[in-house]
Design a protein around this motif. Sequence first.
Motif, PDB file in Angstrom:
ATOM      1  N   MET A 241       0.380  -1.235  -0.200  1.00  0.00           N
ATOM      2  CA  MET A 241      -0.067  -0.354  -0.241  1.00  0.00           C
ATOM      3  C   MET A 241       0.593   1.353  -0.175  1.00  0.00           C
ATOM      4  N   LYS A 242       0.689   2.336  -0.764  1.00  0.00           N
ATOM      5  CA  LYS A 242       2.196   3.016  -1.133  1.00  0.00           C
ATOM      6  C   LYS A 242       1.205   4.428  -0.333  1.00  0.00           C
ATOM      7  N   HIS A 243      -0.388   5.092  -0.011  1.00  0.00           N
ATOM      8  CA  HIS A 243      -0.485   6.097   0.122  1.00  0.00           C
ATOM      9  C   HIS A 243      -1.874   4.868   1.434  1.00  0.00           C
ATOM     10  N   LYS A 244      -2.229   6.333   2.480  1.00  0.00           N
ATOM     11  CA  LYS A 244      -3.365   5.773   3.267  1.00  0.00           C
ATOM     12  C   LYS A 244      -4.443   6.145   2.360  1.00  0.00           C
ATOM     13  N   SER A 245      -4.802   6.458   1.459  1.00  0.00           N
ATOM     14  CA  SER A 245      -5.797   6.878   0.545  1.00  0.00           C
ATOM     15  C   SER A 245      -6.088   5.683  -0.236  1.00  0.00           C
ATOM     16  N   ASP A 246      -5.552   4.106  -0.224  1.00  0.00           N
ATOM     17  CA  ASP A 246      -5.807   2.988  -0.611  1.00  0.00           C
ATOM     18  C   ASP A 246      -6.496   2.622   0.020  1.00  0.00           C
ATOM     19  N   VAL A 247      -6.521   2.513   1.425  1.00  0.00           N
ATOM     20  CA  VAL A 247      -7.492   1.440   2.131  1.00  0.00           C
ATOM     21  C   VAL A 247      -8.790   1.599   1.969  1.00  0.00           C
ATOM     22  N   PHE A 248      -9.400   2.399   1.353  1.00  0.00           N
ATOM     23  CA  PHE A 248     -10.449   1.329   1.383  1.00  0.00           C
ATOM     24  C   PHE A 248     -10.885   0.512   0.437  1.00  0.00           C
ATOM     25  N   ASP A 249     -10.052   0.878  -1.091  1.00  0.00           N
ATOM     26  CA  ASP A 249      -9.904  -0.331  -2.037  1.00  0.00           C
ATOM     27  C   ASP A 249      -9.110  -0.883  -1.086  1.00  0.00           C
ATOM     28  N   ILE A 250      -8.195  -1.267  -0.445  1.00  0.00           N
ATOM     29  CA  ILE A 250      -7.685  -2.532  -0.250  1.00  0.00           C
ATOM     30  C   ILE A 250      -8.910  -3.098   0.510  1.00  0.00           C
ATOM     31  N   PHE A 251      -9.925  -2.781   1.715  1.00  0.00           N
ATOM     32  CA  PHE A 251     -10.427  -3.162   2.288  1.00  0.00           C
ATOM     33  C   PHE A 251     -11.459  -3.728   1.305  1.00  0.00           C
ATOM     34  N   GLN A 252     -11.770  -3.228   1.159  1.00  0.00           N
ATOM     35  CA  GLN A 252     -13.248  -4.200  -0.019  1.00  0.00           C
ATOM     36  C   GLN A 252     -12.656  -5.952  -0.676  1.00  0.00           C
ATOM     37  N   LYS A 253     -11.381  -5.132  -1.000  1.00  0.00           N
ATOM     38  CA  LYS A 253     -11.150  -6.900  -1.619  1.00  0.00           C
ATOM     39  C   LYS A 253     -10.809  -7.643  -0.567  1.00  0.00           C
TER      40      LYS A 253
ATOM     41  N   ASN B  30      -9.321   6.205  15.129  1.00  0.00           N
ATOM     42  CA  ASN B  30      -9.398   7.049  14.831  1.00  0.00           C
ATOM     43  C   ASN B  30      -9.503   7.808  13.012  1.00  0.00           C
ATOM     44  N   GLY B  31      -8.061   7.170  12.865  1.00  0.00           N
ATOM     45  CA  GLY B  31      -7.730   7.759  11.567  1.00  0.00           C
ATOM     46  C   GLY B  31      -8.514   8.418   9.798  1.00  0.00           C
ATOM     47  N   ARG B  32      -8.167   9.443   9.448  1.00  0.00           N
ATOM     48  CA  ARG B  32      -9.469   9.491   8.961  1.00  0.00           C
ATOM     49  C   ARG B  32      -9.209   8.002   7.079  1.00  0.00           C
ATOM     50  N   GLU B  33      -8.268   7.638   6.807  1.00  0.00           N
ATOM     51  CA  GLU B  33      -8.567   6.999   6.290  1.00  0.00           C
ATOM     52  C   GLU B  33      -9.489   5.452   6.659  1.00  0.00           C
ATOM     53  N   TYR B  34      -9.758   5.591   8.259  1.00  0.00           N
ATOM     54  CA  TYR B  34     -10.924   4.921   7.589  1.00  0.00           C
ATOM     55  C   TYR B  34     -12.555   5.785   8.271  1.00  0.00           C
ATOM     56  N   CYS B  35     -12.483   6.690   9.308  1.00  0.00           N
ATOM     57  CA  CYS B  35     -13.613   7.216   9.776  1.00  0.00           C
ATOM     58  C   CYS B  35     -13.591   8.748   8.486  1.00  0.00           C
TER      59      CYS B  35
END
Length: 340
Positions: A1-13, A33-38
């Motif tokens: 994972m290169k960026h925290k913004s990739d969390v949502f796509d990776i979590f779906q998979k 409470n990280g913004r990549e989740y919240c």
Amino acid sequence: MKHKSDVFDIFQKYEKLISNKFGKPMKILRTDNGREYCNLEMKRYLEARDIEMVNTAPYTPQQNGKAERDNRTIIESARTMITAKKLPLSLWAEAVGTAVTMLNRVLATVGYQNDSMNYRLYNPQNNKIYISRDVIFNEKSQLRPEIGKEFEYILPTDENEDVAKPVEQQQEEECLEAQEESKNQLGNDRQLRDRTKIHRPIRFEIDFAEYNPPNTFQEAMNSAEVENWADAIQEELDAHEQNETWPIVPRKTDRKPIDSKWVFKIIRDTSGDVYRYKARLCARGFQQKQGLDYTETFSPVLRYDSLRVLLAMVTEQDLELTQFDMTDSSQQKQVKLSSQ
């Protein structure tokens, strides 16, 4: 994972992978409470999948104790492997993957290639990763890129045995791209610093004499700060007189009066300097006896947070506030009303 913004796509998979693999849906996602989740996108996805999100309290990582401990164990294991064998930092991801595999599969058949039992082997001569089923480890071998020593790994020589073969072209290209990116980020000549050159941090010390306030009136009057304490005492007495805290009544011969105690305190500023001497006169109410000095006890039941919210609403909406107290003693009712 290169960026925290990739969390949502990776979590779906990941969520779909877990659901398909175990045949059971994910029920709870526990995160900090990280913004990549919240965020709104993640919230809508979780609601659509009936997944509950549980967040830890701010600045309370211990509520995610298992994840935090595993993170530290993995990082320290990877750092130890790289340091012990003097490996380049470009293999950091490989070291982390190895640490995770070892922790997950202790006392079981160990493999590094996803869910298979294959091993991932690194050849420093061509900077490629190879996959093999059977590997004999040479524990005495050590990779030393700085002196050009050849990296040794022993493979079966029997013709009937499988030998190490390169991964598929697509996997090889992905691996090389990841390594190239890691080089660009870390630098080709960057190495772990020499542990022998690490010095203990500089200790900053301050000469500070702890001052304990007096415990009794006599100690305050005999201290070097007697003038300051005398001013604090007079300020306290003036406040009681101004607020009419008590009325003066004749002393009853059959009653023992409740005595009082002076409580002294010093207030410091952010620099640690004393800027106020504080004195409080406190009645020692614990000396009272039920039935003799009092018949009933009362205690406040209002939360001051609620009172502040109520007062703020009254002010904001320009309302009128009415307050009243009711007491019932000896069949006599007394009502006090006040309005604003």
